[in-house]
Scaffold this active site. Structure first.
Site, mmCIF file in Angstrom:
data_model
loop_
_atom_site.group_PDB
_atom_site.id
_atom_site.type_symbol
_atom_site.label_atom_id
_atom_site.label_comp_id
_atom_site.label_asym_id
_atom_site.label_seq_id
_atom_site.Cartn_x
_atom_site.Cartn_y
_atom_site.Cartn_z
ATOM 1 N N LEU A 1 0.861 -1.171 0.000
ATOM 2 C CA LEU A 1 0.000 0.000 0.000
ATOM 3 C C LEU A 1 0.899 1.223 0.000
ATOM 4 O O LEU A 1 1.963 1.216 0.631
ATOM 5 C CB LEU A 1 -0.906 0.026 1.244
ATOM 6 C CG LEU A 1 -1.920 -1.106 1.405
ATOM 7 C CD1 LEU A 1 -2.654 -0.965 2.743
ATOM 8 C CD2 LEU A 1 -2.917 -1.113 0.253
ATOM 9 N N ASP A 2 0.495 2.290 -0.702
ATOM 10 C CA ASP A 2 1.265 3.527 -0.690
ATOM 11 C C ASP A 2 1.432 4.012 0.749
ATOM 12 O O ASP A 2 0.599 3.720 1.620
ATOM 13 C CB ASP A 2 0.569 4.609 -1.515
ATOM 14 C CG ASP A 2 0.560 4.285 -2.996
ATOM 15 O OD1 ASP A 2 1.378 3.458 -3.434
ATOM 16 O OD2 ASP A 2 -0.283 4.863 -3.713
ATOM 17 N N ARG A 3 2.477 4.788 0.986
ATOM 18 C CA ARG A 3 2.750 5.299 2.332
ATOM 19 C C ARG A 3 1.498 5.902 2.977
ATOM 20 O O ARG A 3 1.166 5.607 4.130
ATOM 21 C CB ARG A 3 3.845 6.369 2.272
ATOM 22 C CG ARG A 3 4.086 7.046 3.626
ATOM 23 C CD ARG A 3 4.791 8.367 3.464
ATOM 24 N NE ARG A 3 6.189 8.239 3.109
ATOM 25 C CZ ARG A 3 7.179 8.096 3.988
ATOM 26 N NH1 ARG A 3 6.907 8.062 5.287
ATOM 27 N NH2 ARG A 3 8.420 8.003 3.584
ATOM 28 N N THR B 1 -1.655 5.578 2.211
ATOM 29 C CA THR B 1 -2.869 4.764 2.186
ATOM 30 C C THR B 1 -2.899 3.876 3.418
ATOM 31 O O THR B 1 -1.887 3.283 3.789
ATOM 32 C CB THR B 1 -2.909 3.887 0.920
ATOM 33 O OG1 THR B 1 -2.839 4.723 -0.236
ATOM 34 C CG2 THR B 1 -4.184 3.065 0.867
#
Length: 390
Positions: free
Chosen positions: A222-224, A226
């Site tokens: 997951l993106d930082r 998110t």
């Protein structure tokens, strides 16, 4: 039986390895194995590796028995008092001195196996390249630089930041761990040196998969900024099982997002390919020559200028949901890259993940909706569908 560094130095002087001016502190890395009848003491002196066998009953025939772990590179030094005898009398006992020929190995391997095995070799490589390691008072930045046990290696690592948030565990068994990743926490290091905490480093003790990398246990990310459901593999077999589901798109993901603006259609399928943006290589864009990307969305609630939407990607392109929603002129609220920094965080949350566990059981895991979402849509917070029992 005991032996002191001062006694070791006296024996070294007897073998003319040191003189009367050599201080005790010149002995480096002393390592002593004691027994009732004898002692084996290894040490570094003048950048050479030595070992001394010391005891009451010592002779050439008993060396292998008294020193079972004897190095194959250990060369016996002649008796300085009488070369015709192997053992040398010393203070009512006997000694035999050995010079150990050093074995060269790469600096990164030496650090990962000798200095601190809990730090992965890949992370040691980053520390070396960043200039945190010195060999014989000189900074070395090449991981392949060869060292041996006689080298003086100094390690001065940056202080690790402490995790600012706990990592809530949603589910755990012998094969997997499912966590609710907080917004702002990296899934894993990005390739460069990272001194901040990551999910990978927090869960490292729990997994044997990819344990020699900076991505232990990680099978998707997951993106930082998110938050939400992230599944961790504890073994290589589990990792292959999960990765196959992501590759074959049998793992079902459901996200919640708040958009800056309201989509024109209440529900739709976005089928637009995504490619890297050549002008800003770290970002992506809708590109006819990019890779296929599909996202289905539906609006759950809306105000005049914001919408709470459900997103279901069927592909897993980097930044896919953020790029698709920005392309509709309704970027995700707080998206500093594809929209505006107009919220305290990126308003994107991995709400549910449906996967088949290695046991064969199909499960839906859910991470509770963050309060920053329900604060914007309090009247709809209880209307979001609950996952069906599996």
């Amino acid at each position: 039986m005991k032996i002191s560094p001062r006694t070791i130095l006296k024996i070294a002087r007897l073998y003319q390895l040191a003189d009367d001016n050599t201080p005790v502190k010149a002995l480096r890395h002393p390592k002593v194995q004691t027994d009732e009848s004898h002692i084996v003491a290894e040490f570094i002196l003048n950048k050479q590796h030595f070992a001394v066998l010391y005891g009451s009953i010592i002779d050439e025939e008993s060396i292998d028995e008294l020193w079972p772990g004897r190095s194959a590179n250990a060369e016996m030094l002649p008796n300085p008092l009488d070369p015709s005898f192997t053992e040398t009398p010393f203070q009512g006992k006997f000694v035999i001195m050995f010079r150990i020929v050093p074995t060269k190995q790469r600096l990164d391997i030496h650090l990962s196996t000798t200095f601190d095995p809990s730090i992965s070799r890949s992370l040691w490589q980053k520390y070396i390249k960043a200039g945190y390691i010195s060999v014989n008072q000189r900074v070395v930045t090449a991981p392949k630089f060869e060292v041996d046990e006689t080298d003086e290696i100094a390690v001065k690592l940056p202080e690790q930041e402490q995790a600012s948030a706990e990592l809530p565990v949603l589910y755990e068994d012998d094969d997997v761990m499912v966590v609710n990743k907080p917004s702002g926490l990296l899934t894993h290091a990005k390739g460069g040196l990272s001194t901040e905490p990551t999910v990978a480093e927090i869960i490292r003790p729990k997994t044997s998969f990819a344990s020699d990398t900076d991505r232990p246990g990680i099978v998707h990310r997951l993106d930082r900024d998110t938050s939400g459901v992230l599944v961790i593999a504890k073994t290589a077999d589990t990792a292959a099982h999960l990765q196959r589901q992501f590759a074959q798109r049998t793992a079902k993901k459901t996200y919640l997002a708040v958009t800056d603006g309201v989509p024109k259609l209440a529900a739709a399928k976005i089928d637009l390919p995504i490619g890297r943006n050549p002008s800003t290589p770290s970002t992506f864009r809708v590109d006819p020559n990019g890779k296929p990307a599909q996202t289905t969305y539906r609006v759950l609630a809306a105000t005049d200028d914001q919408a709470l939407i459900e997103l279901k990607p069927t592909t897993g392109r980097t930044h896919q949901l953020r790029v698709h929603m920005a392309h509709l002129n309704t970027p995700i609220l707080g998206d500093r890259v594809y929209g505006k920094p107009n919220a305290s965080r990126l308003m994107l949350h991995a709400h549910q993940l449906e996967i088949t566990l290695p046991s064969g059981e199909r499960r839906i895991f859910e991470a509770a909706i963050p309060s920053v979402f329900t604060e914007l849509f309090p009247e709809y917070a209880n209307n979001i569908e609950e996952p069906s029992d599996q």
